[in-house]
Design a protein around this motif. Structure first.
Motif, PDB file in Angstrom:
ATOM      1  N   ASP A   1      86.392  36.165  38.485  1.00  0.00           N
ATOM      2  CA  ASP A   1      86.989  34.815  37.365  1.00  0.00           C
ATOM      3  C   ASP A   1      88.064  35.775  36.301  1.00  0.00           C
ATOM      4  O   ASP A   1      89.092  35.343  36.017  1.00  0.00           O
ATOM      5  CB  ASP A   1      85.824  34.340  36.508  1.00  0.00           C
ATOM      6  CG  ASP A   1      85.307  33.121  37.081  1.00  0.00           C
ATOM      7  OD1 ASP A   1      85.725  32.598  38.256  1.00  0.00           O
ATOM      8  OD2 ASP A   1      84.029  32.708  36.568  1.00  0.00           O
ATOM      9  N   SER A   2      87.634  37.050  36.271  1.00  0.00           N
ATOM     10  CA  SER A   2      88.378  37.904  35.369  1.00  0.00           C
ATOM     11  C   SER A   2      90.020  38.191  36.064  1.00  0.00           C
ATOM     12  O   SER A   2      90.751  38.594  35.304  1.00  0.00           O
ATOM     13  CB  SER A   2      87.729  39.226  34.891  1.00  0.00           C
ATOM     14  OG  SER A   2      87.535  40.077  36.138  1.00  0.00           O
ATOM     15  N   LEU A   3      89.870  38.422  37.181  1.00  0.00           N
ATOM     16  CA  LEU A   3      91.126  38.303  38.161  1.00  0.00           C
ATOM     17  C   LEU A   3      92.217  37.349  37.819  1.00  0.00           C
ATOM     18  O   LEU A   3      93.231  37.566  37.842  1.00  0.00           O
ATOM     19  CB  LEU A   3      90.908  38.717  39.580  1.00  0.00           C
ATOM     20  CG  LEU A   3      90.045  39.601  40.105  1.00  0.00           C
ATOM     21  CD1 LEU A   3      89.709  39.622  41.578  1.00  0.00           C
ATOM     22  CD2 LEU A   3      91.002  41.196  39.561  1.00  0.00           C
ATOM     23  N   TYR A   4      91.554  36.088  37.633  1.00  0.00           N
ATOM     24  CA  TYR A   4      92.412  35.021  37.374  1.00  0.00           C
ATOM     25  C   TYR A   4      92.577  34.598  35.873  1.00  0.00           C
ATOM     26  O   TYR A   4      92.934  33.436  35.789  1.00  0.00           O
ATOM     27  CB  TYR A   4      91.749  33.633  38.239  1.00  0.00           C
ATOM     28  CG  TYR A   4      91.916  34.059  39.753  1.00  0.00           C
ATOM     29  CD1 TYR A   4      93.238  33.635  40.404  1.00  0.00           C
ATOM     30  CD2 TYR A   4      90.860  34.580  40.472  1.00  0.00           C
ATOM     31  CE1 TYR A   4      93.189  34.031  41.924  1.00  0.00           C
ATOM     32  CE2 TYR A   4      90.955  34.851  41.847  1.00  0.00           C
ATOM     33  CZ  TYR A   4      91.942  34.531  42.383  1.00  0.00           C
ATOM     34  OH  TYR A   4      92.314  34.767  43.766  1.00  0.00           O
ATOM     35  N   GLY A   5      91.855  35.143  35.071  1.00  0.00           N
ATOM     36  CA  GLY A   5      92.112  35.028  33.656  1.00  0.00           C
ATOM     37  C   GLY A   5      91.383  33.660  33.383  1.00  0.00           C
ATOM     38  O   GLY A   5      91.574  33.097  32.063  1.00  0.00           O
ATOM     39  N   GLU A   6      90.409  33.372  33.904  1.00  0.00           N
ATOM     40  CA  GLU A   6      89.483  32.350  33.651  1.00  0.00           C
ATOM     41  C   GLU A   6      88.170  32.692  32.774  1.00  0.00           C
ATOM     42  O   GLU A   6      87.690  33.874  33.093  1.00  0.00           O
ATOM     43  CB  GLU A   6      88.922  31.637  34.796  1.00  0.00           C
ATOM     44  CG  GLU A   6      89.986  31.049  35.855  1.00  0.00           C
ATOM     45  CD  GLU A   6      89.795  30.259  37.026  1.00  0.00           C
ATOM     46  OE1 GLU A   6      88.416  29.935  37.208  1.00  0.00           O
ATOM     47  OE2 GLU A   6      90.485  29.960  37.788  1.00  0.00           O
ATOM     48  N   PRO A   7      87.767  31.912  31.920  1.00  0.00           N
ATOM     49  CA  PRO A   7      86.580  32.261  31.064  1.00  0.00           C
ATOM     50  C   PRO A   7      85.175  32.445  31.794  1.00  0.00           C
ATOM     51  O   PRO A   7      85.254  31.821  32.628  1.00  0.00           O
ATOM     52  CB  PRO A   7      86.663  31.326  30.028  1.00  0.00           C
ATOM     53  CG  PRO A   7      87.439  29.989  30.437  1.00  0.00           C
ATOM     54  CD  PRO A   7      88.281  30.739  31.661  1.00  0.00           C
TER      55      PRO A   7
ATOM     56  N   GLU B   1      81.682  36.479  37.816  1.00  0.00           N
ATOM     57  CA  GLU B   1      82.340  37.230  36.622  1.00  0.00           C
ATOM     58  C   GLU B   1      83.488  37.924  36.736  1.00  0.00           C
ATOM     59  O   GLU B   1      84.728  37.735  36.068  1.00  0.00           O
ATOM     60  CB  GLU B   1      81.411  37.953  35.703  1.00  0.00           C
ATOM     61  CG  GLU B   1      81.921  38.433  34.400  1.00  0.00           C
ATOM     62  CD  GLU B   1      80.913  39.281  33.701  1.00  0.00           C
ATOM     63  OE1 GLU B   1      81.441  39.877  32.769  1.00  0.00           O
ATOM     64  OE2 GLU B   1      79.932  39.407  33.929  1.00  0.00           O
ATOM     65  N   PHE B   2      83.471  39.028  37.915  1.00  0.00           N
ATOM     66  CA  PHE B   2      84.508  39.689  38.418  1.00  0.00           C
ATOM     67  C   PHE B   2      85.786  39.003  38.853  1.00  0.00           C
ATOM     68  O   PHE B   2      87.007  39.080  38.469  1.00  0.00           O
ATOM     69  CB  PHE B   2      84.396  40.815  39.067  1.00  0.00           C
ATOM     70  CG  PHE B   2      85.262  41.578  39.723  1.00  0.00           C
ATOM     71  CD1 PHE B   2      85.953  42.412  38.822  1.00  0.00           C
ATOM     72  CD2 PHE B   2      85.730  41.386  41.102  1.00  0.00           C
ATOM     73  CE1 PHE B   2      86.976  43.364  39.173  1.00  0.00           C
ATOM     74  CE2 PHE B   2      86.677  42.272  41.697  1.00  0.00           C
ATOM     75  CZ  PHE B   2      87.541  43.240  40.728  1.00  0.00           C
TER      76      PHE B   2
END
Length: 81
Positions: free
Chosen positions: A75-81, A72-73
């Motif tokens: 993915d948040s760095l790459y703007g992915e859901p 989750e973390f």
């Protein structure tokens, strides 16, 4: 034990300092070396500077510091859901 200065610039600096302070060249060199040794000893060590840097980074990181790098973390760095 003798110290022979073979560098003309160093010799001129020692003579100038001796003249300005009205001391011998030997005393001028002694004072200059003592001053530099004291200045060097007052400088924080590489370890102390590294720790200070790490602490400043930790302070800048804020409350999210140390957060687990799970999917989750990441993915948040790459703007992915």
């Amino acid at each position: 034990m003798s110290l022979y200065v073979k560098d003309n610039e160093v010799n001129r600096m020692a003579e100038r300092l001796a003249m300005l302070q009205k001391i011998s060249k030997t005393e001028a060199v002694r004072r200059a070396l003592r001053h530099e040794l004291e200045r060097e000893q007052q400088m924080p060590s590489l370890v102390e500077r590294g720790l200070a840097f790490a602490h400043s980074l930790r302070a800048k990181a804020g409350p999210a510091a140390g957060r687990t790098a799970d999917k989750e973390f990441i993915d948040s760095l790459y703007g992915e859901p």
